[in-house]
Enzyme design. Sequence first.
Site, PDB file in Angstrom:
ATOM      1  N   SER A 164       0.862  -1.188   0.000  1.00 40.70           N
ATOM      2  CA  SER A 164       0.000   0.000   0.000  1.00 40.70           C
ATOM      3  C   SER A 164       0.893   1.231   0.000  1.00 40.70           C
ATOM      4  O   SER A 164       2.026   1.193   0.482  1.00 40.70           O
ATOM      5  CB  SER A 164      -0.858   0.010   1.267  1.00 40.70           C
ATOM      6  OG  SER A 164      -1.482   1.264   1.433  1.00 40.70           O
ATOM      7  N   TYR A 177      -1.245  -1.072  10.579  1.00 42.55           N
ATOM      8  CA  TYR A 177      -1.484  -1.559   9.208  1.00 42.55           C
ATOM      9  C   TYR A 177      -0.380  -1.029   8.283  1.00 42.55           C
ATOM     10  O   TYR A 177       0.189  -1.779   7.478  1.00 42.55           O
ATOM     11  CB  TYR A 177      -2.865  -1.071   8.738  1.00 42.55           C
ATOM     12  CG  TYR A 177      -3.134  -1.220   7.270  1.00 42.55           C
ATOM     13  CD1 TYR A 177      -3.578  -2.436   6.744  1.00 42.55           C
ATOM     14  CD2 TYR A 177      -2.970  -0.148   6.388  1.00 42.55           C
ATOM     15  CE1 TYR A 177      -3.843  -2.572   5.381  1.00 42.55           C
ATOM     16  CE2 TYR A 177      -3.231  -0.272   5.036  1.00 42.55           C
ATOM     17  CZ  TYR A 177      -3.667  -1.488   4.536  1.00 42.55           C
ATOM     18  OH  TYR A 177      -3.921  -1.622   3.188  1.00 42.55           O
ATOM     19  N   LYS A 181       2.520  -3.008   5.995  1.00 40.49           N
ATOM     20  CA  LYS A 181       2.689  -2.850   4.547  1.00 40.49           C
ATOM     21  C   LYS A 181       4.132  -2.465   4.199  1.00 40.49           C
ATOM     22  O   LYS A 181       4.649  -2.801   3.137  1.00 40.49           O
ATOM     23  CB  LYS A 181       1.691  -1.811   4.014  1.00 40.49           C
ATOM     24  CG  LYS A 181       0.234  -2.293   4.075  1.00 40.49           C
ATOM     25  CD  LYS A 181       0.026  -3.538   3.227  1.00 40.49           C
ATOM     26  CE  LYS A 181      -1.405  -3.979   3.087  1.00 40.49           C
ATOM     27  NZ  LYS A 181      -1.593  -5.140   2.222  1.00 40.49           N
TER      28      LYS A 181
HETATM   29  P1  NAP Z   1     -11.763  -5.798  -0.146  1.00 40.39           P
HETATM   30  O1  NAP Z   1     -12.436  -5.158  -1.310  1.00 40.39           O
HETATM   31  O2  NAP Z   1     -12.334  -5.554   1.193  1.00 40.39           O
HETATM   32  O3  NAP Z   1     -11.667  -7.376  -0.447  1.00 40.39           O
HETATM   33  C1  NAP Z   1     -11.228  -8.182   0.529  1.00 40.39           C
HETATM   34  C2  NAP Z   1     -11.137  -9.630   0.004  1.00 40.39           C
HETATM   35  O4  NAP Z   1     -10.325 -10.317   0.912  1.00 40.39           O
HETATM   36  C3  NAP Z   1     -12.467 -10.345  -0.042  1.00 40.39           C
HETATM   37  O5  NAP Z   1     -12.468 -11.216  -1.156  1.00 40.39           O
HETATM   38  C4  NAP Z   1     -12.462 -11.155   1.267  1.00 40.39           C
HETATM   39  O6  NAP Z   1     -13.323 -12.261   1.107  1.00 40.39           O
HETATM   40  C5  NAP Z   1     -10.967 -11.505   1.360  1.00 40.39           C
HETATM   41  N1  NAP Z   1     -10.384 -11.769   2.673  1.00 40.39           N
HETATM   42  C6  NAP Z   1     -10.428 -11.005   3.775  1.00 40.39           C
HETATM   43  N2  NAP Z   1      -9.700 -11.565   4.768  1.00 40.39           N
HETATM   44  C7  NAP Z   1      -9.154 -12.709   4.262  1.00 40.39           C
HETATM   45  C8  NAP Z   1      -8.314 -13.726   4.790  1.00 40.39           C
HETATM   46  N3  NAP Z   1      -7.883 -13.703   6.062  1.00 40.39           N
HETATM   47  N4  NAP Z   1      -7.951 -14.748   3.989  1.00 40.39           N
HETATM   48  C9  NAP Z   1      -8.385 -14.802   2.712  1.00 40.39           C
HETATM   49  N5  NAP Z   1      -9.193 -13.884   2.161  1.00 40.39           N
HETATM   50  C10 NAP Z   1      -9.582 -12.839   2.931  1.00 40.39           C
HETATM   51  O7  NAP Z   1     -10.213  -5.350  -0.032  1.00 40.39           O
HETATM   52  P2  NAP Z   1      -9.297  -4.586  -1.110  1.00 40.39           P
HETATM   53  O8  NAP Z   1      -9.475  -3.125  -0.931  1.00 40.39           O
HETATM   54  O9  NAP Z   1      -9.477  -5.178  -2.442  1.00 40.39           O
HETATM   55  O10 NAP Z   1      -7.839  -4.922  -0.526  1.00 40.39           O
HETATM   56  C11 NAP Z   1      -7.028  -5.908  -1.127  1.00 40.39           C
HETATM   57  C12 NAP Z   1      -5.584  -5.615  -0.810  1.00 40.39           C
HETATM   58  O11 NAP Z   1      -5.238  -4.317  -1.305  1.00 40.39           O
HETATM   59  C13 NAP Z   1      -5.230  -5.613   0.670  1.00 40.39           C
HETATM   60  O12 NAP Z   1      -3.939  -6.171   0.830  1.00 40.39           O
HETATM   61  C14 NAP Z   1      -5.170  -4.143   1.015  1.00 40.39           C
HETATM   62  O13 NAP Z   1      -4.325  -3.879   2.113  1.00 40.39           O
HETATM   63  C15 NAP Z   1      -4.601  -3.587  -0.277  1.00 40.39           C
HETATM   64  N6  NAP Z   1      -4.846  -2.165  -0.473  1.00 40.39           N
HETATM   65  C16 NAP Z   1      -6.116  -1.679  -0.581  1.00 40.39           C
HETATM   66  C17 NAP Z   1      -6.288  -0.334  -0.801  1.00 40.39           C
HETATM   67  C18 NAP Z   1      -7.654   0.287  -0.950  1.00 40.39           C
HETATM   68  O14 NAP Z   1      -7.742   1.540  -0.947  1.00 40.39           O
HETATM   69  N7  NAP Z   1      -8.713  -0.482  -1.116  1.00 40.39           N
HETATM   70  C19 NAP Z   1      -5.191   0.535  -0.871  1.00 40.39           C
HETATM   71  C20 NAP Z   1      -3.907  -0.005  -0.750  1.00 40.39           C
HETATM   72  C21 NAP Z   1      -3.749  -1.370  -0.563  1.00 40.39           C
HETATM   73  P3  NAP Z   1     -13.891 -13.132   2.370  1.00 40.39           P
HETATM   74  O15 NAP Z   1     -14.646 -12.183   3.231  1.00 40.39           O
HETATM   75  O16 NAP Z   1     -14.744 -14.201   1.722  1.00 40.39           O
HETATM   76  O17 NAP Z   1     -12.678 -13.697   3.027  1.00 40.39           O
END
Ligand code: NAP
Length: 273
Positions: A164, A177, A181
Amino acid sequence: MLNKYMCRFYIPARNMCASNTKSMLTGKVAVVTASTDGIGYAIAARLAADGARVVVSSRKEGNVRSAVDRLKAGGFPVAGVVCHVGRAEDRSRLFQEAVHRFGGIDILVSNAAVNPAVGPVLECKESEWDKIFDINVKSAYLLSKEVLPHMRKRNGGSIIYISSIAGFQPMPLLGTYSVSKTALLGLTKAAAADLAKENIRVNCVAPGIVRTRFSSAIHEDEGTRTAVLSQVPLGRLAEPREIAGLVSFLCSDDASYITGETVVAAGGMQSRL
Ligand code: NAP
């Protein structure tokens, strides 16, 4: 007509690297964690669109089934496995199923993360700290360790961690968090150096703020969104597909000389350690 200068850069079409995105990952098998929603789902869909056979996974069976159905409806060759990345038996089943369904593994995208703690970093409870590091960092290390024998059988592979922008500049109230990262940037460099001689590349992607459920607290509140967007030179949030294309590129042969790197996709947000 090409002049002498232009000829130095002219590559006949027959010698060009695959620029047809449909075939960029043909023959590859990819495993993507946390890929039933958000960025992970977009990555799974993009890798499949670019020719890979993809195993999608997350904790909840219903989410896995629904993601697989949506991707299959798009004509993509995918399989689904329930996998909580913090559980050893789930990780093992994830890789076993990938090999069983598709014959091997070439690509691992370690995407899962949690954030149970909001507040000053040193007020984070030890249990919250442990949970964040178990899922965001330790599972990335364990998944990578466990996928290695499969990649070695293929004489190479590509591992991608999803970090991130917060890994470079800790976000207010998301200190723990953010530190988790930052750890992924170090893991990327350390593992890449160790694995380069085996033709296994390790890279990392650091997204800015992406419109997903994970970031809903930021983008659903107008005041917070406006404050955050004032830090984003492009003036908007990212869509998950804008991260997915970058991941696909890093997995592809077009990135064959890139390893140990973290690529920032954050709309111009500051990204210096
Ligand atoms: P999201 O939309 O909330 O999706 C989360 C996904 O993770 C869902 O498919 C969920 O499904 C699964 N999940 C949650 N906990 C899990 C676990 N312990 N084991 C396996 N699967 C799990 O999240 P996102 O925003 O796409 O984030 C994805 C990645 O991008 C993360 O690493 C996050 O830190 C990073 N990121 C996000 C952002 C942002 O702004 N969104 C920015 C920078 C980095 P289930 O509930 O079925 O498990």
